[in-house]
Design an enzyme around this catalytic site. Structure first.
Site, PDB file in Angstrom:
ATOM      1  NE  ARG A 257      -4.019  -2.006   0.345  1.00  0.00           N
ATOM      2  CZ  ARG A 257      -3.970  -3.287  -0.024  1.00  0.00           C
ATOM      3  NH1 ARG A 257      -2.915  -3.776  -0.646  1.00  0.00           N
ATOM      4  NH2 ARG A 257      -5.001  -4.082   0.207  1.00  0.00           N
TER       5      ARG A 257
ATOM      6  CB  SER B  56      -8.218  -1.557   4.634  1.00  0.00           C
ATOM      7  OG  SER B  56      -8.660  -2.772   4.108  1.00  0.00           O
TER       8      SER B  56
ATOM      9  CD  GLU C 289      -5.123   0.659   2.724  1.00  0.00           C
ATOM     10  OE1 GLU C 289      -5.944   1.098   1.915  1.00  0.00           O
ATOM     11  OE2 GLU C 289      -5.077  -0.519   3.074  1.00  0.00           O
TER      12      GLU C 289
HETATM   13  N1  EPU Z   1     -11.167 -10.212  10.989  1.00  0.00           N
HETATM   14  C1  EPU Z   1     -11.794 -10.283  12.204  1.00  0.00           C
HETATM   15  N2  EPU Z   1     -12.625  -9.263  12.557  1.00  0.00           N
HETATM   16  C2  EPU Z   1     -12.857  -8.207  11.753  1.00  0.00           C
HETATM   17  C3  EPU Z   1     -12.194  -8.128  10.521  1.00  0.00           C
HETATM   18  C4  EPU Z   1     -11.344  -9.157  10.144  1.00  0.00           C
HETATM   19  O1  EPU Z   1     -11.615 -11.221  12.964  1.00  0.00           O
HETATM   20  O2  EPU Z   1     -13.632  -7.314  12.143  1.00  0.00           O
HETATM   21  C5  EPU Z   1     -10.312 -11.337  10.557  1.00  0.00           C
HETATM   22  C6  EPU Z   1     -10.991 -12.112   9.440  1.00  0.00           C
HETATM   23  O3  EPU Z   1     -11.851 -13.093   9.937  1.00  0.00           O
HETATM   24  C7  EPU Z   1      -9.836 -12.706   8.689  1.00  0.00           C
HETATM   25  C8  EPU Z   1      -8.728 -11.672   8.899  1.00  0.00           C
HETATM   26  O4  EPU Z   1      -9.130 -10.835   9.984  1.00  0.00           O
HETATM   27  O5  EPU Z   1      -9.432 -13.922   9.287  1.00  0.00           O
HETATM   28  C9  EPU Z   1      -8.446 -10.861   7.656  1.00  0.00           C
HETATM   29  O6  EPU Z   1      -9.631 -10.245   7.188  1.00  0.00           O
HETATM   30  P1  EPU Z   1      -9.940 -10.125   5.609  1.00  0.00           P
HETATM   31  O7  EPU Z   1      -9.771 -11.432   4.939  1.00  0.00           O
HETATM   32  O8  EPU Z   1     -11.262  -9.438   5.482  1.00  0.00           O
HETATM   33  O9  EPU Z   1      -8.798  -9.227   5.016  1.00  0.00           O
HETATM   34  P2  EPU Z   1      -8.029  -7.959   5.593  1.00  0.00           P
HETATM   35  O10 EPU Z   1      -6.648  -8.365   5.961  1.00  0.00           O
HETATM   36  O11 EPU Z   1      -8.856  -7.328   6.656  1.00  0.00           O
HETATM   37  C10 EPU Z   1      -7.004  -7.181   3.328  1.00  0.00           C
HETATM   38  C11 EPU Z   1      -6.908  -5.897   2.562  1.00  0.00           C
HETATM   39  C12 EPU Z   1      -8.207  -5.637   1.823  1.00  0.00           C
HETATM   40  C13 EPU Z   1      -8.457  -6.786   0.865  1.00  0.00           C
HETATM   41  C14 EPU Z   1      -8.524  -8.093   1.680  1.00  0.00           C
HETATM   42  C15 EPU Z   1      -8.609  -9.311   0.784  1.00  0.00           C
HETATM   43  C16 EPU Z   1      -5.357  -4.482   3.776  1.00  0.00           C
HETATM   44  C17 EPU Z   1      -5.181  -3.315   4.688  1.00  0.00           C
HETATM   45  N3  EPU Z   1      -6.627  -4.809   3.489  1.00  0.00           N
HETATM   46  O12 EPU Z   1      -8.006  -7.001   4.319  1.00  0.00           O
HETATM   47  O13 EPU Z   1      -8.022  -4.453   1.052  1.00  0.00           O
HETATM   48  O14 EPU Z   1      -9.665  -6.603   0.166  1.00  0.00           O
HETATM   49  O15 EPU Z   1      -7.303  -8.258   2.459  1.00  0.00           O
HETATM   50  O16 EPU Z   1      -7.399  -9.494   0.113  1.00  0.00           O
HETATM   51  O17 EPU Z   1      -4.365  -5.059   3.339  1.00  0.00           O
HETATM   52  C18 EPU Z   1      -8.317  -2.114   1.154  1.00  0.00           C
HETATM   53  O18 EPU Z   1      -7.091  -2.005   1.101  1.00  0.00           O
HETATM   54  O19 EPU Z   1      -9.072  -1.093   1.196  1.00  0.00           O
HETATM   55  C19 EPU Z   1      -8.925  -3.418   1.187  1.00  0.00           C
HETATM   56  C20 EPU Z   1     -10.231  -3.589   1.372  1.00  0.00           C
END
Ligand code: EPU
Length: 363
Positions: A170, A257, A359
């Site tokens: 990012r 995010s 971010e």
């Molecule tokens: N989780 C929780 N509680 C929450 C949110 C998440 O326990 O309230 C857990 C989920 O269950 C999961 C883990 O955290 O096990 C990761 O969550 P998720 O798969 O939704 O992905 P993320 O790491 O939160 C990242 C990117 C997203 C992208 C997704 C899918 C970043 C900062 N965010 O989110 O990107 O869509 O992976 O690849 O790297 C963005 O940058 O705006 C964005 C949406």
């Protein structure tokens, strides 16, 4: 040719429709940039040539904490086309003002797969390299060929390849001011507010293979009984997953995010696992470990909480939302968003010893 530069710059322009948080703020002055000659017209105008400038794309990665004083350059450069081919890739170019998701859809219809995992990311093509957008195992840098930009001091157009963009998680050269590394004795190379991206070219692989391995996508494959999805199937699944987990900015203001997923050492991670065995983490190739910031924030009890009209999204704690209307009425201020963000950072730091980094760009 633009023959009346004064008409290009509008004064006191409301920005709530131009930022996906729908925060109410005004640009003291704003120029809509439909082509590079519009940038040149601004630079040729003695009233604006040397004034500070702020480049705004789809407004999907900014938090406006007040009226914007620098001249806002609202990039609306359109166009998308196949520009060349190599043995391995189709080189496809899009104007910086093109909507990212519509561009991704278009590439698939044209038969150039490769961007499908990044479907439905809000924002414009021009903003996509700025923060090296990414989702479901594909980052922009994996598909990036080059871009054209214009220097806002000299009006010169230059091209950058991936290495020159200095992509990180990012992150890119466009997020850093020229002085931001000076304290580390490094050569100052940042292009923040110094250049406007005009066009971006993508190298989309001729030997396309689906990028898999994400739990949400694996689930879709199992549900549908498909082990080798097409690009269109992946595109549809990514859209479905995002629609169930992430708020649509057209309905609920947000910037995706709000924090980056932090990276820690294996020792730090072991320490956290010792105290919180359910922590979600991903080992990286270099031995460090990425933690799910959404999980950390959720574990601190923030999901669904609010400060004023700024809230933590109920279905994904990594996303902050504006609980007001999308026309900006009864909505969150940038100050409320940042107060909420700081409170979250403090509680995650106190519980896990980890500093979360926002971010979006705070203006
Ligand atoms: N989780 C929780 N509680 C929450 C949110 C998440 O326990 O309230 C857990 C989920 O269950 C999961 C883990 O955290 O096990 C990761 O969550 P998720 O798969 O939704 O992905 P993320 O790491 O939160 C990242 C990117 C997203 C992208 C997704 C899918 C970043 C900062 N965010 O989110 O990107 O869509 O992976 O690849 O790297 C963005 O940058 O705006 C964005 C949406």
């Amino acid at each position: 040719m633009f023959d009346n530069p004064a008409m290009l710059v509008q004064k006191n322009v409301p920005l709530q429709a131009f930022n996906t948080f729908h925060i109410v703020a005004k640009a003291s002055a704003l120029a809509r940039i439909a082509s590079e000659s519009d940038v040149l017209a601004v630079l040729a105008d003695p009233d604006w040539a040397t004034e500070p400038k702020f480049v705004l794309g789809g407004g999907s990665n900014v938090v406006l904490t007040g009226d914007v004083k620098p001249l806002v350059l609202k990039v609306e450069i359109m166009g998308r086309q196949l520009v060349s081919e190599t043995d391995k890739a189709f080189i496809v170019e899009a104007g910086a003002g093109e909507n990212w998701h519509e561009f991704v859809s278009w590439t698939l219809v044209q038969g150039y797969p490769g961007l499908e995992n990044m479907a439905l990311i809000p924002g414009t093509v021009g903003a996509s390299p700025v923060q090296n957008i990414g989702a479901y195992g594909v980052e922009l840098q994996d598909r990036f060929d080059s871009l054209d930009a214009m220097d806002l001091q000299t009006g010169q157009i230059f091209s950058l390849n991936a290495a020159q963009c200095a992509f990180g998680y990012r992150d890119s050269i466009f997020k850093h001011s020229s002085s931001s590394n000076a304290d580390k004795g490094q050569k100052a190379l940042g292009l923040k507010d110094r250049a406007v991206i005009l066009r971006v070219r993508f190298a989309l692989p001729k030997l396309w293979k689906p990028v898999l391995g994400y739990a949400d996508i694996d689930r879709k494959m199992a549900e549908n009984g498909i082990s080798q999805p097409t690009a269109k199937q992946l595109f549809d699944w990514v859209c479905e997953v995002r629609r169930t987990k992430l708020p649509d900015p057209a309905v609920i203001g947000n910037v995706g995010s709000f924090f980056k997923n932090p990276t820690v050492t294996a020792e730090q991670c072991a320490d956290i696992i010792g105290r919180d065995p359910k922590v979600v983490y991903y080992p990286l190739a270099d031995g460090s470990i990425k933690l799910a910031a959404g999980w950390l924030i959720d574990a601190c009890g923030w999901r669904g909480k609010s400060v004023g009209q700024a809230g933590v999204y109920e279905k994904q704690a990594l996303v902050l939302v504006n609980r007001g209307a999308v026309d900006g009425s009864d909505g969150a201020t940038g100050g409320e968003v940042m107060t909420l963000a700081k409170a979250i950072q403090t509680s995650v730091y106190e519980r896990f010893g980890i500093r979360l980094e926002p971010e979006p760009v705070v203006v």
